[in-house]
Write a protein that holds these residues in place. Structure first.
Motif, mmCIF file in Angstrom:
data_model
loop_
_atom_site.group_PDB
_atom_site.id
_atom_site.type_symbol
_atom_site.label_atom_id
_atom_site.label_comp_id
_atom_site.label_asym_id
_atom_site.label_seq_id
_atom_site.Cartn_x
_atom_site.Cartn_y
_atom_site.Cartn_z
ATOM 1 N N LEU A 192 0.826 -1.207 0.000
ATOM 2 C CA LEU A 192 0.000 0.000 0.000
ATOM 3 C C LEU A 192 0.861 1.259 0.000
ATOM 4 O O LEU A 192 0.532 2.252 -0.665
ATOM 5 N N ASN A 193 1.965 1.224 0.732
ATOM 6 C CA ASN A 193 2.893 2.362 0.716
ATOM 7 C C ASN A 193 3.472 2.573 -0.677
ATOM 8 O O ASN A 193 3.660 3.711 -1.127
ATOM 9 N N LEU A 194 3.756 1.471 -1.373
ATOM 10 C CA LEU A 194 4.267 1.563 -2.742
ATOM 11 C C LEU A 194 3.231 2.201 -3.660
ATOM 12 O O LEU A 194 3.580 3.031 -4.515
ATOM 13 N N LEU A 195 1.966 1.848 -3.503
ATOM 14 C CA LEU A 195 0.911 2.456 -4.325
ATOM 15 C C LEU A 195 0.860 3.966 -4.098
ATOM 16 O O LEU A 195 0.666 4.738 -5.045
ATOM 17 N N ARG A 196 1.028 4.385 -2.855
ATOM 18 C CA ARG A 196 1.037 5.826 -2.569
ATOM 19 C C ARG A 196 2.210 6.508 -3.283
ATOM 20 O O ARG A 196 2.068 7.612 -3.826
ATOM 21 N N GLU A 197 3.373 5.850 -3.270
ATOM 22 C CA GLU A 197 4.547 6.409 -3.942
ATOM 23 C C GLU A 197 4.326 6.491 -5.451
ATOM 24 O O GLU A 197 4.681 7.489 -6.090
ATOM 25 N N LEU A 198 3.752 5.443 -6.027
ATOM 26 C CA LEU A 198 3.484 5.441 -7.472
ATOM 27 C C LEU A 198 2.501 6.552 -7.837
ATOM 28 O O LEU A 198 2.650 7.216 -8.865
ATOM 29 N N ARG A 199 1.488 6.742 -6.991
ATOM 30 C CA ARG A 199 0.535 7.837 -7.224
ATOM 31 C C ARG A 199 1.258 9.179 -7.240
ATOM 32 O O ARG A 199 1.014 10.014 -8.116
ATOM 33 N N ASP A 200 2.171 9.365 -6.283
ATOM 34 C CA ASP A 200 2.905 10.629 -6.218
ATOM 35 C C ASP A 200 3.823 10.820 -7.426
ATOM 36 O O ASP A 200 4.191 11.946 -7.756
ATOM 37 N N GLN A 201 4.197 9.697 -8.068
ATOM 38 C CA GLN A 201 5.033 9.758 -9.270
ATOM 39 C C GLN A 201 4.202 9.895 -10.544
ATOM 40 O O GLN A 201 4.748 9.904 -11.646
ATOM 41 N N GLY A 202 2.867 9.964 -10.397
ATOM 42 C CA GLY A 202 2.007 10.188 -11.556
ATOM 43 C C GLY A 202 1.341 8.953 -12.120
ATOM 44 O O GLY A 202 0.622 9.045 -13.130
ATOM 45 N N VAL A 203 1.556 7.782 -11.504
ATOM 46 C CA VAL A 203 0.896 6.555 -11.977
ATOM 47 C C VAL A 203 -0.506 6.500 -11.384
ATOM 48 O O VAL A 203 -0.691 6.655 -10.174
ATOM 49 N N THR A 204 -1.500 6.287 -12.223
ATOM 50 C CA THR A 204 -2.880 6.141 -11.773
ATOM 51 C C THR A 204 -3.114 4.686 -11.391
ATOM 52 O O THR A 204 -2.821 3.778 -12.172
ATOM 53 N N CYS A 205 -3.650 4.442 -10.208
ATOM 54 C CA CYS A 205 -3.845 3.075 -9.712
ATOM 55 C C CYS A 205 -5.333 2.800 -9.523
ATOM 56 O O CYS A 205 -6.056 3.610 -8.937
ATOM 57 N N ILE A 206 -5.761 1.646 -10.017
ATOM 58 C CA ILE A 206 -7.120 1.153 -9.763
ATOM 59 C C ILE A 206 -6.975 -0.089 -8.904
ATOM 60 O O ILE A 206 -6.350 -1.076 -9.311
ATOM 61 N N LEU A 207 -7.535 -0.042 -7.702
ATOM 62 C CA LEU A 207 -7.373 -1.124 -6.734
ATOM 63 C C LEU A 207 -8.715 -1.787 -6.457
ATOM 64 O O LEU A 207 -9.669 -1.130 -6.034
ATOM 65 N N ILE A 208 -8.774 -3.099 -6.715
ATOM 66 C CA ILE A 208 -9.933 -3.900 -6.306
ATOM 67 C C ILE A 208 -9.566 -4.566 -4.991
ATOM 68 O O ILE A 208 -8.543 -5.252 -4.902
ATOM 69 N N SER A 209 -10.374 -4.359 -3.970
ATOM 70 C CA SER A 209 -10.083 -4.974 -2.673
ATOM 71 C C SER A 209 -11.369 -5.201 -1.900
ATOM 72 O O SER A 209 -12.302 -4.398 -1.963
ATOM 73 N N HIS A 210 -11.382 -6.337 -1.154
ATOM 74 C CA HIS A 210 -12.487 -6.599 -0.236
ATOM 75 C C HIS A 210 -12.136 -6.155 1.182
ATOM 76 O O HIS A 210 -12.980 -6.227 2.073
ATOM 77 N N LYS A 211 -10.891 -5.733 1.379
ATOM 78 C CA LYS A 211 -10.459 -5.317 2.710
ATOM 79 C C LYS A 211 -10.753 -3.833 2.879
ATOM 80 O O LYS A 211 -10.018 -2.979 2.377
ATOM 81 N N LEU A 212 -11.841 -3.535 3.579
ATOM 82 C CA LEU A 212 -12.286 -2.148 3.692
ATOM 83 C C LEU A 212 -11.266 -1.282 4.415
ATOM 84 O O LEU A 212 -11.151 -0.081 4.142
ATOM 85 N N LYS A 213 -10.503 -1.897 5.322
ATOM 86 C CA LYS A 213 -9.460 -1.146 6.015
ATOM 87 C C LYS A 213 -8.450 -0.587 5.018
ATOM 88 O O LYS A 213 -8.000 0.563 5.135
ATOM 89 N N GLU A 214 -8.085 -1.387 4.015
ATOM 90 C CA GLU A 214 -7.155 -0.928 2.973
ATOM 91 C C GLU A 214 -7.773 0.188 2.146
ATOM 92 O O GLU A 214 -7.113 1.183 1.837
ATOM 93 N N VAL A 215 -9.020 0.008 1.782
ATOM 94 C CA VAL A 215 -9.708 1.015 0.966
ATOM 95 C C VAL A 215 -9.730 2.353 1.695
ATOM 96 O O VAL A 215 -9.415 3.409 1.124
ATOM 97 N N LEU A 216 -10.102 2.317 2.968
ATOM 98 C CA LEU A 216 -10.161 3.549 3.754
ATOM 99 C C LEU A 216 -8.786 4.185 3.903
ATOM 100 O O LEU A 216 -8.659 5.408 4.016
ATOM 101 N N SER A 217 -7.740 3.344 3.869
ATOM 102 C CA SER A 217 -6.379 3.832 4.072
ATOM 103 C C SER A 217 -5.811 4.548 2.852
ATOM 104 O O SER A 217 -5.115 5.558 3.006
#
Length: 507
Positions: free
Chosen positions: A183-208
């Motif tokens: 999840l930290n890596l996804l945040r870094e990729l977002r900051d680098q301009g990569v658009t991320c689409i995440l499918i997850s059933h873990k609501l804690k991750e989604v909220l994070s």
């Protein structure tokens, strides 16, 4: 207003007898983490397969736009050319190949038609640094843990200069540390301009991590919520996903376990000749009638190995110690002996080890107890149909017919079929290994309700789970496994996440 990097307009996708997507609209802003949530069977993965070209143009209706320009993807290669990369829950890596070979598989670095291995390794090392993975590029994939393999998949996508990265349940098989790292890596990729689409059933991750959340239900777009406006919270997501309020994810149980000890292990020790080490040492454990016992611990602690050794399904294991079942000392050399004695085991990997995906619902449900349906060695098909229909109704398995192949069901419904298969053997002790992995909150709630009904009817359950809230929400008592040993036996009244983790990391 800035043009969205992705728009999917009025996407409709049909399979025989089923409309999987019904005029779905989905819009993603540039440089955001956009979470796609919904119950199993809501259409999330199918929508992403339309986007990535798995379902080619012409097999659906509707329109896809990238940077405002209409697109027609006839294959995965077409979507990759415009910068779309998709990573599935089941990783698409070749175990016998090296990390660098996997990263550039299909788009090898070459000069004059000859692969330049030195340049391949150099670029692979560069991609690994981007995903913060410190491994030798020459290491074989088979020698890496699941968390590291997931990062190799992301490095593979980045090597193709991906602009939109789709991740389908990327943390389903990861422990908490690996999940947080991802999840930290996804945040870094977002900051680098990569658009991320995440499918997850873990609501804690989604909220994070979510900037925006789109909810699908029954193949339709229900809503899109903006996290920056405070629209994203657990209750809003659950309400929109399942179409009703669920005030307590873990349903209350008005039942107390009995005093009778149904299963007991004494000094249970397991040695693996293949691994060349002890997997379990001196395990002492008791399970009472009508009790849910949680097994908690980190990945590799020995929880699944314990389940396999109990069920007689442990090739290469050398087992010592005593197993007492319903007051009798038992030794199981094969799963059929364990089944006959009143035990059942629902594997953590339903697709590879729990179900035969190319067979239908009827065949899978009756598979473990065909003797009960046979007359002089011949299966009574009418009786088989009756049994399958009973479990389809009682477990609320969503399928057009029991003749539907299991591969075509959603993850939650596949899990229900797996449960039905083992409930048909009518066990006294049911071992559930990660029973809600990769399924949505609505299906989880139904499985929790089923577990409560089973223990109220006198069954005993051993539940292995990597989700500590689940362990605490459903167990009467918790054993903590660490380094192949039982480190603690906690009554649920005193168990906390902090206490469990302190024991789990204490080797």
């Amino acid at each position: 207003m800035q043009t969205p990097i992705l728009e999917m307009r009025q996407i409709t996708k049909e399979f025989p007898g089923v409309r999987a997507l019904d005029n779905v609209t989905f819009s993603v802003k540039r440089g955001e983490i956009h979470c796609l949530v919904g119950e199993n069977g809501a259409g999330k993965s199918i929508l992403m397969k339309v986007l990535s070209g798995v379902y080619p143009y012409g097999s659906y209706s509707g329109e896809i736009l990238i940077d405002g320009q209409p697109q027609r993807f006839f294959s995965i290669a077409d979507s990759e050319r415009v910068g779309i990369g998709i990573i599935y829950q089941e990783l698409a890596l070749v175990p016998e190949m090296t990390v660098y070979e996997n990263i550039f598989l299909g788009h090898e670095v070459s000069r004059n038609g000859i692969i330049d291995w030195n340049e391949t390794i150099r670029r692979a090392d560069e991609m690994l640094r981007k995903v913060r993975l410190t491994v030798n590029p020459a290491a074989k994939i088979r020698d890496l843990g699941v968390g590291k393999q997931q990062l190799v998949e992301i490095a593979k996508a980045l090597s193709r200069e991906v602009r939109i990265l789709i991740l389908d349940e990327p943390t389903a098989a990861l422990n908490e540390d690996d999940s947080e790292n991802l999840l930290n890596l996804l945040r870094e990729l977002r900051d680098q301009g990569v658009t991320c689409i995440l499918i997850s059933h873990k609501l804690k991750e989604v909220l994070s991590v979510a900037d925006t959340v789109t909810v699908l239900r029954d193949g339709k777009t229900v809503c899109t919520l903006d996290a920056h406006k405070g629209e994203v919270n657990e209750q809003a997501l659950i309400r929109n996903m399942v179409g009703r309020e669920i005030t307590n994810i873990y349903p209350p149980r008005n039942h107390q376990p009995g005093d009778e000890v149904v299963l007991e292990l004494r000094n249970w020790t397991v040695y693996s000749a293949e691994a060349g080490r002890y997997l379990l040492r001196d395990v002492n454990l008791q399970v009472r009638r009508g009790e849910i016992v949680g097994l908690a611990g980190l990945m590799g602690a020995g929880r699944t190995e314990l389940a396999l050794s109990l069920f007689g399904n442990a090739p290469g294991y050398r087992v010592s110690g005593e197993l007492w079942l319903k007051g009798r000392k038992r030794e199981f050399r094969h799963p059929r002996e364990a089944i006959a004695a009143g035990m059942a085991y629902v594997s953590e990997d339903r697709k590879a080890k729990g179900l035969i995906l190319i067979q239908d619902v009827r065949q899978n449900i009756t598979l473990a107890n065909l003797r009960a349906l046979a007359n002089k060695g011949v299966i009574d098909r009418n009786a088989e149909i009756q049994v399958a229909e009973e479990y389809r109704k009682s477990l609320n398995i969503k399928t057009p017919t029991i003749e539907q192949q299991v591969v075509n069901l959603s993850g939650g419904n596949q899990q229900k079929v797996c449960l039905g298969k083992w409930l048909f053997v009518r066990p006294d002790v049911l071992i559930l290994d990660e029973p809600t992995r990769g399924i949505d909150v609505g299906a989880k709630y139904e499985i929790y309700q089923l577990m409560n009904r089973l223990v109220e009817d006198g069954m005993s359950i051993i539940m292995i789970s990597s989700e500590l809230p689940e362990v605490l929400g459903m167990s009467d008592r918790v054993y903590v496994v660490s380094g192949g040993r039982i480190k603690g036996d906690l009554p649920i009244a005193v168990a906390t996440q902090e206490k469990i983790m302190a024991l789990a990391v204490d080797y």
